[in-house]
Design a protein around this motif. Structure first.
Motif, PDB file in Angstrom:
ATOM      1  N   GLU A 112       0.847  -1.197   0.000  1.00  0.00           N
ATOM      2  CA  GLU A 112       0.000   0.000   0.000  1.00  0.00           C
ATOM      3  C   GLU A 112       0.881   1.245   0.000  1.00  0.00           C
ATOM      4  N   GLY A 113       0.411   2.283  -0.659  1.00  0.00           N
ATOM      5  CA  GLY A 113       1.199   3.500  -0.791  1.00  0.00           C
ATOM      6  C   GLY A 113       1.049   4.480   0.348  1.00  0.00           C
ATOM      7  N   LYS A 114       1.182   3.970   1.570  1.00  0.00           N
ATOM      8  CA  LYS A 114       1.120   4.835   2.741  1.00  0.00           C
ATOM      9  C   LYS A 114       2.219   4.443   3.722  1.00  0.00           C
ATOM     10  N   ALA A 115       2.916   5.477   4.256  1.00  0.00           N
ATOM     11  CA  ALA A 115       3.951   5.228   5.252  1.00  0.00           C
ATOM     12  C   ALA A 115       3.548   5.921   6.547  1.00  0.00           C
ATOM     13  N   PHE A 116       3.643   5.178   7.646  1.00  0.00           N
ATOM     14  CA  PHE A 116       3.227   5.671   8.948  1.00  0.00           C
ATOM     15  C   PHE A 116       4.437   5.763   9.883  1.00  0.00           C
TER      16      PHE A 116
END
Length: 627
Positions: free
Chosen positions: A515-519
């Motif tokens: 997924e194209g999200k970094a947390f």
């Protein structure tokens, strides 16, 4: 690591291209003028494979690369698209006076070193050929080679005008015109005629001093400095539509006469006064200057102050034909530096140190000392003491025997032919003896003092990359780093970029994102956010330092497909959204989206334990830092 990869990391670690006013290089060092040197991560740069050391002195941030510096500099120029001219930034202008002066001298001279070194070696070769009667001084071959060797020195005012123009951020071609005026054949002929007739050169009722500027140094630097004030004034008072023509005219018509009437003679008198001072020392305490230079050259080089004495030597060569200040003392110092490193190579049992000391020792003896200085002497300290003792004793011998060089050549064993003078081999013989003394003393002292052999001390801690190891390791709860992405965790060795796969930036893990999200993987502060948004640096509340680098070589995308959700300096909590990115868009442009998660200060931990070879979700324990 390729030159391009190393250049990219260096540029990133000095604060990015936006923090660089200008960058140049000398024989072994990248020389940055940084807008804010506090933004540079010096410790991280020192740890890079291929970097010998870092020096932040003399108004410059210097990264010691070694013999590959030219290639690395070329890649940095390409990556940063830097102008060769100095930016003249406010930060640079606010530097203290002495660092600014040293920076200016260095900036004027180090671009000229290849030309001067080549010409100097050619003059030394000619001296050798003449000494053995292998060439007829009346032959056309000799005459051609001789003027080829003299050209760079004769036209030194023009060459210096170019580099000085870059430092003072003025038009190079106007500056070159001033340099050419100083050595124009008509001016030289008028000066010669006036001297013979006992008259002067009249210019609007003012008398132009009869001075020769061939091979001079100080006059043209002062003249270009004057241009830096006149040129803005000329541009200000001329209409923009005619500025291309009128501004250079105004600059030339003001600067040229002032230079011939006042600035040039002032620079010439300064050079003569400097020469007279050195002559006084040579007459009354001839041993002093070479001894000091031979002893303290390592510190002069570290501070960039050796560029302050090189012009003195060149001025002496121009006025008296012999340099007893810069060349001799620096030569024996370099030989001593090499000998001290070679002694370490003979004594150490550490294979890496032995290899470095051997290669660095050889290059130092021939005149390139930075690898030995930063890789051996400063690292182990005792070899530095040995090099200073050897250089000082060799310099003392040179001073007592009044040894000097007759050509500008890089100081080292290859410069010895430049000590063959009009009196034959006597000066040369003493130079050889001084080098032998320096080598022997430094080698013996370094061998006796030894070093603390780093065989056991520097053995790297073993890495464990298994879920079981993480579970069993001793760690504090806050030493857990959680996954910032959903995807598959893999070893860093699977990353195609050697900067990450070889652990150059630190240890960690890589994730192939789904997924194209970094947390945020920890609680902390966003300490780095690159303008292209492809990488984020975090510092945890307990001091751990992390880098999340989304994709490989994705800096080239210029920010396309990336959207930052935080700002630099912002405080974040574990699980906060840091970044969104388009996986398919990045892949379509031909880039790998594998994302390294690096503990950049991993050397501060006993071990960095990771889970790899499995799918992970956002917030799952991924790394544990053992103390």
């Amino acid at each position: 690591m390729t030159h391009k990869e190393l250049a990219a990391v260096i540029l990133e670690k000095v604060g990015g291209k936006e923090n660089v006013s200008s960058v140049g290089h000398c024989a072994t060092r990248l020389r940055f003028n940084l807008k804010d040197d506090q933004k540079a991560d010096t410790e991280a740069i020192k740890k890079l494979k291929g970097i010998v050391g870092v020096v932040n002195k003399g108004g410059q941030y210097q990264v010691v690369v070694g013999n590959d510096v030219k290639n690395v500099h070329k890649e940095i120029q390409a990556l940063g698209n830097f102008s060769e001219q100095s930016s003249g930034s406010k930060d640079e202008k606010e530097k203290k006076l002495i660092p600014r002066i040293l920076d200016t001298i260095a900036g004027c001279f180090f671009p000229l070193i290849p030309a001067l070194a080549g010409a100097g070696m050619l003059k030394a070769l000619l001296a050798l050929l003449m000494a053995f009667n292998w060439i007829d001084v009346e032959s056309d071959v000799f005459q051609v080679l001789n003027f080829m060797a003299d050209a760079a020195f004769y036209f030194l005012p023009v060459l210096l005008a170019v580099s000085a123009a870059k430092k003072f951020n003025v038009n190079q071609y106007v500056a070159m015109s001033i340099g050419a005026i100083l050595i124009h054949p008509t001016f030289i002929a008028m000066t010669g005629t006036a001297k013979e007739a006992g008259t002067g050169i009249d210019f609007l009722g003012l008398n132009i001093p009869l001075v020769s500027y061939a091979s001079s140094v100080i006059p043209i630097i002062l003249a270009v400095w004057f241009i830096s004030y006149v040129e803005p004034f000329a541009e200000k008072i001329t209409p923009k539509s005619l500025q291309l023509i009128l501004a250079p005219l105004v600059t030339l018509i003001i600067v040229a006469p002032v230079t011939l009437l006042f600035i040039g003679p002032l620079g010439n008198y300064l050079g003569l006064a400097l020469g007279a001072g050195i002559g006084f020392l040579n007459t009354h305490v001839s041993w002093l200057v070479p001894t000091i230079v031979g002893t303290f050259t390592p510190f002069l080089v570290m501070a960039g102050m050796h560029y302050g004495i090189i012009p003195i030597g060149m001025s002496m060569l121009a006025t008296s034909g012999i340099d007893t200040v810069a060349g001799p003392g620096m030569m024996v110092s370099n030989v001593a530096e090499g000998a001290a490193s070679l002694a370490v190579a003979f004594r150490t049992k550490n294979k890496d140190v032995k290899q470095l000391a051997s290669s660095a020792g050889v290059t130092a003896v021939i005149g390139i000392t930075e690898p030995a200085m930063y890789g051996i002497s400063l690292r182990f300290k005792r070899p530095l003491v040995a090099a200073m003792i050897g250089g000082g004793i060799g310099g003392l011998y040179l001073g007592i025997m009044e040894v000097g060089r007759y050509a500008q050549v890089a100081p080292g064993l290859f410069s010895l032919p430049s000590y063959i003078g009009p009196d034959g081999f006597q000066n040369f013989t003493h130079a050889v003896i001084a080098c032998a003394i320096s080598f022997a003393v430094a080698f013996i002292v370094s061998f006796i003092l030894g070093i603390k052999d780093p065989v056991e001390d520097e053995a790297p801690a073993g890495s464990v990359s298994s879920e079981k190891a993480i579970t069993e390791s001793t760690y504090l709860p806050e030493d857990v780093v959680y996954s910032p992405l959903k995807g598959k965790a893999v070893e860093l060795t699977e990353v195609s970029d050697a900067v990450f796969s070889e652990g150059i930036l630190g240890r960690g893990v890589a994730i192939i994102p789904e997924e194209g999200k970094a947390f945020a993987p920890i609680d902390g502060i966003v300490t780095a956010l690159f303008e292209t948004n492809h990488a984020i640096g975090l510092t945890g509340t307990d001091g751990k330092e992390l880098l999340i680098h989304v994709g490989i070589d994705t800096v080239k995308l210029g920010g396309r497909h990336y959207t930052a959700k935080v700002a630099k300096g912002q405080t974040v909590k574990k699980g906060d959204l840091l970044l969104e990115f388009d996986i398919e868009g990045i892949k379509t442009e031909g880039y790998d989206v594998i994302t390294p998660l690096i503990v950049t200060n991993s050397s501060e931990y006993a071990d960095v334990l990771s889970i790899t070879g499995k799918d992970v979700g956002v917030g799952e324990a991924l790394l544990k830092l053992a103390r």
